[in-house]
Design an enzyme around this catalytic site. Structure first.
Site, PDB file in Angstrom:
ATOM      1  CD  GLU A 193      -4.025  -2.886   1.929  1.00 15.88           C
ATOM      2  OE1 GLU A 193      -4.894  -3.014   2.579  1.00 15.88           O
ATOM      3  OE2 GLU A 193      -3.805  -3.923   1.888  1.00 15.88           O
TER       4      GLU A 193
ATOM      5  NE  ARG B 267       2.036  -8.629  -2.765  1.00 23.04           N
ATOM      6  CZ  ARG B 267       3.242  -9.975  -2.592  1.00 23.04           C
ATOM      7  NH1 ARG B 267       4.408  -9.997  -2.787  1.00 23.04           N
ATOM      8  NH2 ARG B 267       3.073 -10.148  -1.514  1.00 23.04           N
ATOM      9  CD  GLU B 268      -5.485  -5.474  -8.492  1.00 19.82           C
ATOM     10  OE1 GLU B 268      -5.929  -6.196  -9.463  1.00 19.82           O
ATOM     11  OE2 GLU B 268      -6.260  -4.594  -8.266  1.00 19.82           O
TER      12      GLU B 268
ATOM     13  CG  PHE C 110       9.175  -4.999  -8.781  1.00 14.75           C
ATOM     14  CD1 PHE C 110       8.302  -5.827  -7.418  1.00 14.75           C
ATOM     15  CD2 PHE C 110       7.189  -3.966  -8.562  1.00 14.75           C
ATOM     16  CE1 PHE C 110       7.112  -5.736  -7.096  1.00 14.75           C
ATOM     17  CE2 PHE C 110       6.445  -4.576  -8.893  1.00 14.75           C
ATOM     18  CZ  PHE C 110       5.891  -5.274  -7.804  1.00 14.75           C
ATOM     19  CG  LEU C 111      15.842  -5.311 -10.666  1.00 14.23           C
ATOM     20  CD1 LEU C 111      16.987  -6.151 -10.283  1.00 14.23           C
ATOM     21  CD2 LEU C 111      15.440  -4.192 -11.372  1.00 14.23           C
TER      22      LEU C 111
ATOM     23  N   GLY D  15       1.127  -1.895 -15.903  1.00 12.21           N
ATOM     24  CA  GLY D  15      -0.097  -1.503 -15.770  1.00 12.21           C
ATOM     25  C   GLY D  15      -0.928  -1.054 -14.475  1.00 12.21           C
TER      26      GLY D  15
ATOM     27  CB  CYS E 221      -2.343   0.582  -7.883  1.00 14.48           C
ATOM     28  SG  CYS E 221      -4.227   0.541  -7.043  1.00 14.48           S
TER      29      CYS E 221
HETATM   30  N1  NAI Z   1      -6.694  -2.338  -6.061  1.00 15.78           N
HETATM   31  C1  NAI Z   1      -5.890  -2.595  -4.885  1.00 15.78           C
HETATM   32  O1  NAI Z   1      -4.989  -3.759  -5.138  1.00 15.78           O
HETATM   33  C2  NAI Z   1      -5.563  -1.605  -3.670  1.00 15.78           C
HETATM   34  C3  NAI Z   1      -5.807  -0.138  -4.200  1.00 15.78           C
HETATM   35  N2  NAI Z   1      -5.407   0.516  -3.575  1.00 15.78           N
HETATM   36  C4  NAI Z   1      -6.487   2.772  -3.177  1.00 15.78           C
HETATM   37  O2  NAI Z   1      -7.697   1.270  -2.782  1.00 15.78           O
HETATM   38  C5  NAI Z   1      -8.950   2.420  -3.451  1.00 15.78           C
HETATM   39  C6  NAI Z   1      -9.570   1.416  -3.892  1.00 15.78           C
HETATM   40  O3  NAI Z   1      -8.938   0.917  -4.800  1.00 15.78           O
HETATM   41  P1  NAI Z   1      -9.962  -0.254  -5.387  1.00 15.78           P
HETATM   42  O4  NAI Z   1     -10.086  -1.533  -4.785  1.00 15.78           O
HETATM   43  O5  NAI Z   1      -8.966  -0.958  -6.338  1.00 15.78           O
HETATM   44  O6  NAI Z   1     -11.374   0.289  -6.387  1.00 15.78           O
HETATM   45  P2  NAI Z   1     -12.564  -0.430  -7.005  1.00 15.78           P
HETATM   46  O7  NAI Z   1     -12.574   0.965  -8.308  1.00 15.78           O
HETATM   47  O8  NAI Z   1     -12.413  -1.552  -7.730  1.00 15.78           O
HETATM   48  O9  NAI Z   1     -13.412   0.050  -5.949  1.00 15.78           O
HETATM   49  C7  NAI Z   1     -14.068   1.363  -4.766  1.00 15.78           C
HETATM   50  C8  NAI Z   1     -15.322   0.357  -4.471  1.00 15.78           C
HETATM   51  O10 NAI Z   1     -15.852   1.854  -4.414  1.00 15.78           O
HETATM   52  C9  NAI Z   1     -17.194   1.770  -4.747  1.00 15.78           C
HETATM   53  N3  NAI Z   1     -17.767   3.161  -4.363  1.00 15.78           N
HETATM   54  C10 NAI Z   1     -17.681   3.980  -5.243  1.00 15.78           C
HETATM   55  N4  NAI Z   1     -18.108   5.467  -4.302  1.00 15.78           N
HETATM   56  C11 NAI Z   1     -18.817   5.157  -3.162  1.00 15.78           C
HETATM   57  C12 NAI Z   1     -19.013   5.671  -2.136  1.00 15.78           C
HETATM   58  N5  NAI Z   1     -19.963   6.848  -1.721  1.00 15.78           N
HETATM   59  N6  NAI Z   1     -19.587   4.725  -1.197  1.00 15.78           N
HETATM   60  C13 NAI Z   1     -19.770   3.647  -0.776  1.00 15.78           C
HETATM   61  N7  NAI Z   1     -18.993   2.811  -2.027  1.00 15.78           N
HETATM   62  C14 NAI Z   1     -18.551   3.622  -3.075  1.00 15.78           C
HETATM   63  C15 NAI Z   1     -17.276   1.844  -5.865  1.00 15.78           C
HETATM   64  O11 NAI Z   1     -18.479   1.274  -6.435  1.00 15.78           O
HETATM   65  C16 NAI Z   1     -16.366   0.476  -5.880  1.00 15.78           C
HETATM   66  O12 NAI Z   1     -17.077  -0.477  -5.424  1.00 15.78           O
HETATM   67  C17 NAI Z   1      -7.570   3.225  -4.788  1.00 15.78           C
HETATM   68  O13 NAI Z   1      -7.482   4.734  -3.381  1.00 15.78           O
HETATM   69  C18 NAI Z   1      -6.699   2.355  -4.875  1.00 15.78           C
HETATM   70  O14 NAI Z   1      -5.866   3.105  -5.628  1.00 15.78           O
HETATM   71  C19 NAI Z   1      -4.593   0.700  -2.592  1.00 15.78           C
HETATM   72  C20 NAI Z   1      -4.090  -0.894  -2.106  1.00 15.78           C
HETATM   73  C21 NAI Z   1      -3.763  -1.523  -3.515  1.00 15.78           C
HETATM   74  O1  UGA Z   2      -1.479   0.249  -4.366  1.00 12.40           O
HETATM   75  C1  UGA Z   2      -1.731  -0.521  -5.026  1.00 12.40           C
HETATM   76  O2  UGA Z   2      -2.579  -0.548  -5.554  1.00 12.40           O
HETATM   77  C2  UGA Z   2      -0.441  -1.360  -5.483  1.00 12.40           C
HETATM   78  O3  UGA Z   2       0.423  -1.076  -6.673  1.00 12.40           O
HETATM   79  C3  UGA Z   2       0.900  -2.579  -6.748  1.00 12.40           C
HETATM   80  O4  UGA Z   2       0.556  -3.690  -7.219  1.00 12.40           O
HETATM   81  P1  UGA Z   2      -0.325  -4.595  -7.551  1.00 12.40           P
HETATM   82  O5  UGA Z   2      -0.858  -2.980  -9.363  1.00 12.40           O
HETATM   83  O6  UGA Z   2      -1.608  -5.147  -7.687  1.00 12.40           O
HETATM   84  O7  UGA Z   2       0.506  -5.408  -9.048  1.00 12.40           O
HETATM   85  P2  UGA Z   2       2.364  -5.888  -8.902  1.00 12.40           P
HETATM   86  O8  UGA Z   2       2.463  -6.616  -8.342  1.00 12.40           O
HETATM   87  O9  UGA Z   2       2.500  -4.025  -8.075  1.00 12.40           O
HETATM   88  O10 UGA Z   2       2.013  -5.689 -10.324  1.00 12.40           O
HETATM   89  C4  UGA Z   2       2.081  -4.062 -11.550  1.00 12.40           C
HETATM   90  C5  UGA Z   2       2.310  -4.354 -12.048  1.00 12.40           C
HETATM   91  O11 UGA Z   2       3.602  -4.251 -12.736  1.00 12.40           O
HETATM   92  C6  UGA Z   2       4.460  -5.384 -12.942  1.00 12.40           C
HETATM   93  N1  UGA Z   2       5.497  -6.394 -12.977  1.00 12.40           N
HETATM   94  C7  UGA Z   2       6.076  -6.203 -12.023  1.00 12.40           C
HETATM   95  C8  UGA Z   2       7.334  -6.680 -10.905  1.00 12.40           C
HETATM   96  C9  UGA Z   2       8.330  -6.549 -12.136  1.00 12.40           C
HETATM   97  O12 UGA Z   2       9.015  -6.940 -12.416  1.00 12.40           O
HETATM   98  N2  UGA Z   2       7.857  -6.499 -13.591  1.00 12.40           N
HETATM   99  C10 UGA Z   2       6.663  -5.911 -13.788  1.00 12.40           C
HETATM  100  O13 UGA Z   2       6.974  -5.124 -15.447  1.00 12.40           O
HETATM  101  C11 UGA Z   2       3.175  -6.330 -13.566  1.00 12.40           C
HETATM  102  O14 UGA Z   2       2.811  -7.123 -13.984  1.00 12.40           O
HETATM  103  C12 UGA Z   2       2.450  -5.522 -13.463  1.00 12.40           C
HETATM  104  O15 UGA Z   2       1.566  -4.652 -14.716  1.00 12.40           O
HETATM  105  C13 UGA Z   2       1.801  -2.686  -5.170  1.00 12.40           C
HETATM  106  O16 UGA Z   2       2.855  -3.811  -5.847  1.00 12.40           O
HETATM  107  C14 UGA Z   2       1.073  -2.850  -4.046  1.00 12.40           C
HETATM  108  O17 UGA Z   2       1.668  -3.057  -3.049  1.00 12.40           O
HETATM  109  C15 UGA Z   2       0.278  -1.568  -4.004  1.00 12.40           C
HETATM  110  O18 UGA Z   2      -0.585  -1.719  -3.199  1.00 12.40           O
END
Ligand code: NAI
Ligand code: UGA
Length: 380
Positions: free
Chosen positions: A148, A151-152, A253-254, A261, A264
């Site tokens: 996936e 971006r949040e 991203f510059l 932070g 991810c």
């Molecule tokens: N947050 C993001 O923007 C993105 C996250 N990812 C990846 O996606 C994955 C999930 O990330 P987030 O959603 O941010 O984490 P999160 O911590 O917000 O959500 C994970 C969820 O999984 C649940 N969970 C844990 N064990 C479980 C189980 N056995 N059965 C059912 N549910 C269970 C937890 O209770 C929690 O609600 C990570 O690997 C992250 O790196 C990838 C792209 C974007």
């Molecule tokens: O794997 C993930 O979870 C996701 O991680 C990032 O997404 P996200 O962490 O939601 O946010 P970003 O917009 O990438 O920002 C990440 C951090 O970098 C900082 N940032 C971003 C851009 C920039 O120019 N400078 C900078 O300091 C932001 O403030 C933030 O702290 C990636 O952009 C997503 O493609 C990826 O799916």
């Protein structure tokens, strides 16, 4: 199609809601009862622009349900694994306990021909390992890795209309069947022209690690330039603008600042280094150590600059930190640079107040020692 989404956090909740919006029958499963309760009651368990409205809309269609029980995954054709892979305590590697335990409990409820799709960000080699486990229990079971990239803050748009789909699939017939099922899941965005690449498992896993590493590197690059600008009198924003006009570089991203932070980028570059180290190729990624160090330095530098600005001592100085989340349009405080800076300022004697439109509750749970204000009235 009937789809289960396992793990309803920042990734999974949005994924479940968007798949239901695309017309599928979706069951979202999470072990966190509070999250499930919120989602069932049409309350988004975290702040993401547009999520509450879309959740409300799709719950009314009856196509979306939530449950705390894995047994409710039974009957779905495709199962998305969206559980967390945080940094393991005490080292850099990814903590795979959630993926492994969700996978094992899902196995009890699979039916012939079901497809499991990994979306979590995992160390390269995970999909092969899980596929092997799956085939021992279900010889006709299918597994794909479909990382996936959302971006949040832009999660809905990124889910419904991503830049690309990557399918990590096995060779042969099984791979063809897995890709066909994924094509059916994503029929609408694919018809709208979203590109899709089919790769082996390792490539799909690496695309994700490489993408986040590249983004982190770009940010640390401009922050390194900011350090140079400081000692030369140059302006890093104009520098970035000028670099960005070069299409090979691009302006995105510059933005120099307090560094990256969130849940991810920081943990993903560390997990990538750890995994490649296990594979004996650690030299390939030594530059990521520098990317991480530059990033961490930004937080200290911000504290230092603040101290200089207020007359070389932070003792008793009243400071307001605007924004607790790791980025705008999110309530996510995981590894938030703002909170880490606020905590350091307080440790050095400043009276710190933190404010944020969405993230105060989460921030208070992580840093209870800081003072929070819902708005700025009363702060200075
Ligand atoms: N947050 C993001 O923007 C993105 C996250 N990812 C990846 O996606 C994955 C999930 O990330 P987030 O959603 O941010 O984490 P999160 O911590 O917000 O959500 C994970 C969820 O999984 C649940 N969970 C844990 N064990 C479980 C189980 N056995 N059965 C059912 N549910 C269970 C937890 O209770 C929690 O609600 C990570 O690997 C992250 O790196 C990838 C792209 C974007
Ligand atoms: O794997 C993930 O979870 C996701 O991680 C990032 O997404 P996200 O962490 O939601 O946010 P970003 O917009 O990438 O920002 C990440 C951090 O970098 C900082 N940032 C971003 C851009 C920039 O120019 N400078 C900078 O300091 C932001 O403030 C933030 O702290 C990636 O952009 C997503 O493609 C990826 O799916």
């Amino acid at each position: 199609m009937r789809i289960s989404v396992i793990g309803c956090g920042y990734l999974g909740a949005v994924h479940a809601v968007c798949l239901a919006k695309l017309g599928h029958d979706v069951i979202g499963i999470d072990i966190d009862l509070r999250k499930v309760g919120d989602l069932q009651a049409a309350r988004a368990p975290f702040f993401e622009p547009g999520l509450s409205e879309l959740l409300d809309e799709v719950l009314m269609t009856g196509r979306l349900k939530f449950s705390p029980s894995m047994a409710d995954a039974k009957g779905s054709d495709v199962h998305f694994l969206c559980v967390g892979t945080p940094q393991r305590k005490g080292d850099y590697a990814a903590d795979m306990r959630h993926v492994d335990s969700a996978f094992v409990s899902l196995l009890d409820f699979l039916e012939p021909g079901n497809l499991i799709v990994g979306k979590s960000t995992v160390p390269v080699g995970t999909a092969v390992r899980l596929a092997d486990q799956l085939s021992r229990r279900y010889p006709d079971g299918l597994l794909a890795w479909n990382p996936e990239f959302l971006r949040e803050g832009l999660a809905i748009q990124d889910t419904l209309s991503p830049d690309r789909f990557v399918y990590g699939i096995p060779e042969g017939e099984d791979g063809t069947r897995a890709a066909q099922l994924l094509d059916a899941v994503y029929a609408t965005p694919l018809a709208a022209g979203v590109p899709r690449l089919c790769t082996n498992y390792a490539t799909a896993e690496l695309v994700k690690a490489a993408a986040n590493s590249f983004l982190a590197t770009k940010i640390s690059y401009i922050n390194a330039m900011a350090e140079v600008c400081e000692v030369t009198g140059a302006d890093v924003t104009l520098l970035a603008d000028a670099l960005g006009f070069d299409e090979r570089i691009g302006r995105k991203f510059l933005n120099a600042g307090v560094g990256f932070g969130g849940g991810c980028l920081p943990k993903d570059i560390r997990a990538f280094m750890a995994r490649v180290g296990e594979l004996g190729a650690d030299q390939a990624l030594t530059f990521l150590r520098e990317v991480d160090d530059i990033n961490v330095r930004r937080r200290f530098r911000t504290v230092e600059l603040t101290r200089t600005l207020v007359g070389n001592s932070l003792l008793g100085k009243r400071i307001t930190v605007l924004g607790a989340a790791f980025k705008p349009d999110s309530d996510d405080v995981r590894d938030s640079p703002a909170l880490s800076i606020a905590a350091q300022l307080q440790l050095q004697g400043a009276e710190v107040t933190v404010t944020d439109p969405e993230a105060i509750d989460g921030a208070r749970r992580r840093f209870p020692e800081l003072v929070y204000e819902e708005d700025l009235t009363g702060s200075s």
